[in-house]
Design a protein around this motif. Structure first.
Motif, short mmCIF file in Angstrom:
data_model
loop_
_atom_site.label_atom_id
_atom_site.label_comp_id
_atom_site.label_asym_id
_atom_site.label_seq_id
_atom_site.Cartn_x
_atom_site.Cartn_y
_atom_site.Cartn_z
N GLN A 16 0.81 -1.21 0.00
CA GLN A 16 0.00 0.00 0.00
C GLN A 16 0.85 1.27 0.00
OE1 GLN A 16 -2.32 -2.79 0.00
NE2 GLN A 16 -3.47 -0.87 0.16
N PHE A 17 2.13 1.09 0.26
CA PHE A 17 2.97 2.28 0.47
C PHE A 17 3.63 2.76 -0.81
CE2 PHE A 17 7.21 4.05 1.02
CZ PHE A 17 6.92 5.16 1.77
N SER A 18 3.56 4.06 -1.04
CA SER A 18 4.59 4.65 -1.90
C SER A 18 4.86 6.06 -1.40
CB SER A 18 4.18 4.64 -3.37
OG SER A 18 3.02 5.39 -3.52
N CYS A 19 6.09 6.48 -1.57
CA CYS A 19 6.53 7.78 -1.06
C CYS A 19 5.71 8.89 -1.71
CB CYS A 19 8.01 7.96 -1.39
SG CYS A 19 8.61 9.62 -1.08
N ILE A 20 5.24 9.85 -0.91
CA ILE A 20 4.42 10.92 -1.46
C ILE A 20 5.24 12.17 -1.75
CG2 ILE A 20 2.25 10.07 -0.48
CD1 ILE A 20 2.61 12.12 1.78
N GLY A 21 6.57 12.03 -1.64
CA GLY A 21 7.51 13.06 -2.11
C GLY A 21 7.21 14.46 -1.63
N SER A 22 6.98 15.37 -2.59
CA SER A 22 6.88 16.77 -2.21
C SER A 22 5.64 17.09 -1.38
CB SER A 22 6.92 17.65 -3.46
OG SER A 22 5.89 17.24 -4.32
N SER A 23 4.64 16.20 -1.33
CA SER A 23 3.50 16.50 -0.45
C SER A 23 3.69 15.93 0.96
CB SER A 23 2.18 16.03 -1.05
OG SER A 23 2.35 15.00 -1.96
N CYS A 24 4.87 15.46 1.25
CA CYS A 24 5.12 14.87 2.57
C CYS A 24 5.16 15.94 3.66
CB CYS A 24 6.44 14.11 2.53
SG CYS A 24 6.82 13.32 4.09
N GLU A 25 4.49 15.64 4.79
CA GLU A 25 4.43 16.59 5.90
C GLU A 25 5.74 16.67 6.68
OE1 GLU A 25 2.61 13.90 5.35
OE2 GLU A 25 0.70 13.97 6.41
N ASP A 26 6.58 15.67 6.55
CA ASP A 26 7.77 15.60 7.40
C ASP A 26 8.83 14.83 6.66
OD1 ASP A 26 9.39 15.86 9.57
OD2 ASP A 26 8.19 14.65 10.94
N THR A 27 9.45 15.47 5.66
CA THR A 27 10.34 14.71 4.79
C THR A 27 11.41 13.94 5.55
OG1 THR A 27 12.25 15.04 3.37
CG2 THR A 27 11.24 16.99 4.24
N CYS A 28 11.76 12.79 5.00
CA CYS A 28 12.69 11.90 5.69
C CYS A 28 14.06 12.51 5.84
CB CYS A 28 12.79 10.57 4.96
SG CYS A 28 12.80 10.66 3.18
N CYS A 29 14.35 13.55 5.07
CA CYS A 29 15.71 14.06 5.11
C CYS A 29 15.91 15.12 6.19
CB CYS A 29 16.07 14.66 3.76
SG CYS A 29 15.42 13.74 2.39
N THR A 108 16.81 2.91 0.93
CA THR A 108 16.19 1.94 1.83
C THR A 108 15.03 2.56 2.61
OG1 THR A 108 18.34 0.89 2.08
CG2 THR A 108 16.64 0.23 3.62
N TYR A 109 15.25 3.77 3.09
CA TYR A 109 14.24 4.41 3.92
C TYR A 109 12.93 4.56 3.15
CZ TYR A 109 12.00 7.45 7.19
OH TYR A 109 11.12 7.95 8.10
N PRO A 110 11.76 4.37 3.76
CA PRO A 110 11.52 4.04 5.17
C PRO A 110 11.46 2.53 5.43
CG PRO A 110 9.45 4.51 4.09
CD PRO A 110 10.51 4.60 3.03
N ARG A 111 12.05 1.75 4.54
CA ARG A 111 11.99 0.31 4.74
C ARG A 111 13.00 -0.15 5.78
NH1 ARG A 111 12.07 -0.49 -1.67
NH2 ARG A 111 13.37 1.34 -1.32
N SER A 127 8.45 6.45 11.40
CA SER A 127 8.89 7.84 11.34
C SER A 127 8.51 8.50 10.02
CB SER A 127 10.40 7.92 11.56
OG SER A 127 11.05 7.01 10.69
N CYS A 128 8.14 7.72 9.02
CA CYS A 128 7.65 8.28 7.75
C CYS A 128 6.13 8.44 7.83
CB CYS A 128 8.04 7.34 6.60
SG CYS A 128 7.02 7.49 5.11
N PRO A 129 5.62 9.65 7.58
CA PRO A 129 4.18 9.88 7.76
C PRO A 129 3.30 8.98 6.89
CG PRO A 129 5.33 11.96 7.43
CD PRO A 129 6.33 10.87 7.20
N GLU A 130 3.71 8.75 5.65
CA GLU A 130 2.87 7.94 4.77
C GLU A 130 2.92 6.47 5.22
OE1 GLU A 130 0.67 8.78 2.81
OE2 GLU A 130 0.29 7.03 1.55
N ALA A 131 4.09 6.03 5.67
CA ALA A 131 4.19 4.67 6.22
C ALA A 131 3.32 4.55 7.46
CB ALA A 131 5.65 4.34 6.55
S1 SF4 Z 1 9.15 10.53 4.95
FE1 SF4 Z 1 8.21 8.90 3.71
S2 SF4 Z 1 6.63 9.88 2.42
FE2 SF4 Z 1 7.97 11.47 3.30
S3 SF4 Z 1 9.52 11.89 1.71
FE3 SF4 Z 1 10.39 10.34 3.12
S4 SF4 Z 1 9.80 8.31 2.29
FE4 SF4 Z 1 8.55 9.86 1.24
#
Ligand code: SF4
Length: 410
Positions: A16-29, A108-111, A127-131
């Motif tokens: 069910q997961f895929s990274c939502i990139g620029s719409s992410c509320e709390d980017t992983c970086c 690898t992240y968020p895996r 820690s990833c909002p979409e995950a």
């Molecule tokens: S935290 Fe999760 S959804 Fe947000 S940019 Fe990183 S991998 Fe994508």
């Protein structure tokens, strides 16, 4: 059904997961030391795109005592705390050079990829909002399905545990123990707090068997426990377990306030903490009046919310057991210590939710996901957080199963 080497059971939510990139509320970086493996570092030196090559060189620092996996570090943007290569929520390495240029960490992240004997296990980090959304909101999220986790060759392993073929050795029994822990969390005829106490009884006993090195008794004990959980009057009666909300509130709140100053960095977590502190404000500062607020918020908002969304904390616990307990145990951490860490997180999350619910006069799925995601992110690289509290529990003699009950039960 035959399983090839690369086929394994994975939690339903992975698909069910895929990274939502620029719409992410709390980017992983954000605000992590972003670690770059040696292979990626070398590739960055030979990038054709000169603008990118210079930019990469400007922001990379080779670590003094690095390793092949953890060779260099990417600088963070001092204003935003984001990775320097991030632009408008998009990763410029990925956008300009392509996904194959991402470092192992970023790929690898968020895996979380664990090698457990011959099997590759994959899960996602909260820690990833979409995950967090796909793990916590879907009732089927923690059902396991046979699937290929893809080519793990390019990903960074978190834990590698041996297959433990020798029945005389401790390692052999660890997968069975973890399996039983997950089974107990699925005893849905009991409330989740009740299941967590049963889990404690189980872990306490397994711990004893392990300490006495009677590893071969484990399979028989698993069968016995299954039987006890179905028939033992004392285990079946939730009322026999102790409860002390004043102790629970005071101890957990003091711990939280004690670690907060040094460890709070994540913006979303700060917002949750603000809700919490405002929510716990009582008319006067006495323990009794704060306790009234606490009890009322639990009964009025938190318990009903958790009852109608039972998968949130259940999936939280299942995912934690699945993704980390095997690795921890095989590093030699006693199973009852793994249990304490699970309970500590469970109790802390519950504490935050009660305070937040009191402030908002309700709880919603969005708030619960926000808290669990940002709590995980805020503390996951602060290994001292858990250690400090566990040490304190031991020092005060609060580390036994009886005290764990006091943190679990309301
Ligand atoms: S935290 Fe999760 S959804 Fe947000 S940019 Fe990183 S991998 Fe994508």
């Amino acid at each position: 059904m035959g399983m090839t080497n690369n086929q394994t059971a994975v939690p339903h939510y992975l698909k069910q997961f895929s990274c939502i990139g620029s719409s992410c509320e709390d980017t992983c970086c954000a605000w992590w030391g972003i670690s770059i493996d040696k292979q990626s570092y070398n590739r960055y030196q030979t990038v054709n795109h000169s603008g990118m090559r210079n930019k990469l060189n400007d922001h990379l620092t080779v670590k003094k005592n690095g390793s092949a996996q953890d060779y260099a570090e990417m600088q963070l943007n001092p204003e935003t705390g984001n990775c320097s290569m991030l632009d408008g929520g998009l990763c410029t390495i990925q956008a300009t050079l392509g996904e194959e240029y991402l470092s192992q960490t970023c790929r690898t992240y968020p895996r979380v990829v664990n090698q457990a004997g011959a099997a590759t296990e994959m899960s996602l980090q909260l820690s990833c909002p979409e995950a967090a959304r796909v793990i916590l909101l879907d009732r089927q999220a923690m059902d396991f399905e046979e699937a290929s986790p893809g080519d793990p060759g390019i990903l960074a392993f978190r834990h590698v545990t041996s297959s433990g073929h020798n029945e005389k050795k401790r390692d052999y029994y660890l997968p069975q123990i973890r399996g039983m822990m997950m089974e107990i969390i699925r005893y849905r005829q009991f409330s989740l707090p009740h299941r967590l106490i049963l889990l404690g009884v189980f872990c306490d006993n397994v711990n004893l068997i392990m300490e006495e090195k009677k590893f071969r008794d484990i399979p028989a004990f698993l069968l016995e426990f299954r039987h006890e959980a179905a028939h033992n009057e004392e285990l079946l009666d939730y009322n026999v377990f102790p409860v002390d909300p004043a102790f629970q509130l005071q101890y957990l709140n003091n711990c939280l306030m004690g670690v907060l100053e040094d460890t709070l960095w994540n913006t979303r977590y700060r917002e949750c903490m603000n809700d919490y502190t405002r929510g716990m404000k009582a008319t006067d500062a006495s323990l009794e009046s704060i306790l009234d607020v606490y009890t009322e918020s639990y009964e009025q908002y938190t318990a009903p919310f958790l009852d109608s969304n039972p998968q949130i904390l259940e999936n939280y616990i299942l995912n934690a057991i699945y993704s980390r307990v095997l690795g921890e145990m095989s590093q030699g951490i006693p199973v009852f210590d793994c249990y304490r860490m699970l309970i500590l997180d469970f109790a802390m999350i519950k504490l935050h939710l009660i305070g937040m619910a009191s402030y908002h006069k309700e709880l919603s799925r969005e708030l619960a996901v926000k808290l669990i995601q940002s709590y995980t992110k805020n503390y996951e690289h602060a290994s001292l957080f858990h250690k400090k509290i566990l040490d304190d529990l031991r020092k005060k003699d609060y580390a036994s199963l009886g005290y764990m009950c006091l943190f679990i039960k309301n």
